[in-house]
Design a protein around this motif. Structure first.
Motif, PDB file in Angstrom:
ATOM      1  N   GLY A   1      60.455  39.066  46.323  1.00  0.00           N
ATOM      2  CA  GLY A   1      60.092  37.552  46.812  1.00  0.00           C
ATOM      3  C   GLY A   1      59.118  37.266  47.468  1.00  0.00           C
ATOM      4  N   CYS A   2      58.658  36.290  47.369  1.00  0.00           N
ATOM      5  CA  CYS A   2      57.122  36.149  48.011  1.00  0.00           C
ATOM      6  C   CYS A   2      57.256  35.610  49.378  1.00  0.00           C
ATOM      7  N   GLU A   3      56.278  36.289  50.821  1.00  0.00           N
ATOM      8  CA  GLU A   3      56.180  35.810  51.709  1.00  0.00           C
ATOM      9  C   GLU A   3      57.157  35.082  52.373  1.00  0.00           C
ATOM     10  N   ALA A   4      57.566  33.749  52.003  1.00  0.00           N
ATOM     11  CA  ALA A   4      58.123  32.932  52.377  1.00  0.00           C
ATOM     12  C   ALA A   4      59.712  33.447  52.908  1.00  0.00           C
ATOM     13  N   CYS A   5      60.391  33.393  51.509  1.00  0.00           N
ATOM     14  CA  CYS A   5      61.457  33.958  50.903  1.00  0.00           C
ATOM     15  C   CYS A   5      62.025  34.898  51.464  1.00  0.00           C
ATOM     16  N   ARG A   6      61.329  36.178  51.501  1.00  0.00           N
ATOM     17  CA  ARG A   6      61.042  37.562  51.722  1.00  0.00           C
ATOM     18  C   ARG A   6      61.970  37.200  53.644  1.00  0.00           C
ATOM     19  N   LEU A   7      61.659  36.354  54.099  1.00  0.00           N
ATOM     20  CA  LEU A   7      62.005  36.347  55.420  1.00  0.00           C
ATOM     21  C   LEU A   7      63.678  35.907  55.673  1.00  0.00           C
ATOM     22  N   ASN A   8      63.934  35.315  54.568  1.00  0.00           N
ATOM     23  CA  ASN A   8      65.488  34.756  54.334  1.00  0.00           C
ATOM     24  C   ASN A   8      66.581  36.282  55.046  1.00  0.00           C
TER      25      ASN A   8
END
Length: 351
Positions: A71-78
């Motif tokens: 996942g990208c930097e944004a999606c891996r925050l989910n």
């Protein structure tokens, strides 16, 4: 938001685009460049990068080939999302994630620290994105120790409007909600136990007062009462934490929109305010007032344009002097956090 262009045909593209509408070239967001890049550009920006694992629901961010996470930097925050079998919730998730990527881009552009819950399990940033209109049941929205919980049902216009009316709000969007909740996160990260704690209490009040009792008093009040000019919204008057989160959200509204205007040629850079916007609103406290004056003029035009289309005001708020002082506080806090990050980066490079 920057003015993004296709690296192949130089036509304008949007932050969310996966392909160029003119030439069809593949597009992706490079988080290290804070920019949308085109696969066929001369500098071959896709080399060493691949698409986020969540491209199937619209994520156009790229991941470095050396990164172990798909996942990208944004999606891996989910931290939590609905099960993939819940197609309605995943449609809502795709819409909410678009707003969240804009948020993360702006935080990176402002130079704010983003520490994932994966790196700091206690207090790191995480998003629980669940839907009250699916099998997830009721969703308790808000922030708690780094975890931001969002009800994906709010990506549905009808549901979000019903919540806005129920809460007696003049404005409610998914991006605005993300900006408010991230304000709670940055209060936790940047203020307690620092030199900012005392001036925060002088401006916003003592956050140690009972939060639950403050909210009970707030919702027991007459919803039609006049707005106290010390606050940007009625909800901001409920508790110092909510006041800060509302002002933080408006700081991101203002800086993000002005930078979009500047990057698209609508803002003269020769003015003090124009130079400030180009430099991430990086001005002395006594110059923030000039930026806010510029914003007042822009907001007036935005609202008139919306009214010309028969739509509600884009920015239905008035910034009185007490709120301007709070915005200046947030501005100084953001600048201090960026300077501290830059100092750490220089120190690590020197070491």
């Amino acid at each position: 938001m920057h003015a993004f262009v296709c690296g192949r045909c130089r036509s304008s593209v949007r932050f969310e685009d996966l392909t160029c509408g003119q030439c069809g070239d593949a597009l992706g967001y490079r988080p290290d460049r804070l920019d949308i890049v085109s696969e066929s550009s001369d500098d071959r920006p896709f080399d060493g990068w691949h698409r986020c694992a969540e491209v199937s629901w619209g994520c156009n961010w790229l991941v470095h080939d050396d990164d172990e996470d798909a996942g990208c930097e944004a999606c891996r925050l989910n931290r939590k999302v609905p099960p993939r079998a819940d197609t309605i919730a995943w449609e809502q998730l795709a819409a909410a994630a678009t707003a969240k990527r804009r948020l993360v881009h702006q935080l990176k552009d402002q130079g704010l620290p983003i520490v994932s819950y994966r790196d700091r399990p206690d207090g790191g940033l995480a998003f629980d994105l669940l839907s009250s209109q699916s099998g997830d049941g009721p969703v308790m929205i808000g922030h708690a120790n780094g975890v931001i919980s969002i009800d994906l049902a709010e990506s549905n216009d009808q549901h979000r409007e019903s919540v806005r009316v129920w809460l007696d709000e003049s404005y409610r969007t998914m991006l605005g909600h993300f900006r408010h909740e991230i304000g709670h996160y940055y209060w936790q990260v940047l203020i307690p136990g620092t030199r900012w704690e005392a001036p925060f209490r002088d401006l916003f009040g003592d956050e140690r007062e009972s939060y639950s009792e403050a909210l009970q008093r707030h919702y027991a009040r007459d919803p039609g009462r006049p707005l106290d000019p010390q606050f940007i919204t009625p909800y901001a008057s409920s508790h110092p934490w909510e006041d800060f989160a509302e002002v933080w959200a408006h700081y991101l509204h203002i800086t993000g929109t002005l930078r979009t205007a500047m990057h698209n040629g609508l803002l003269p850079e020769q003015t003090v305010a124009g130079s400030a916007v180009r430099a991430q609103i990086d001005v002395a406290p006594d110059q923030v007032g000039e930026v806010l004056q510029l914003w007042a003029r822009f907001a007036w035009v935005f609202n008139e344009l919306n009214r010309s289309m028969g739509k509600p005001d884009a920015y239905p708020f008035v910034i009185a002097e007490p709120v301007a002082r709070k915005l200046t506080f947030v501005h100084d806090l953001v600048r201090d956090a960026r300077d501290a990050r830059d100092a750490r980066d220089m120190g690590s490079e020197g070491g």
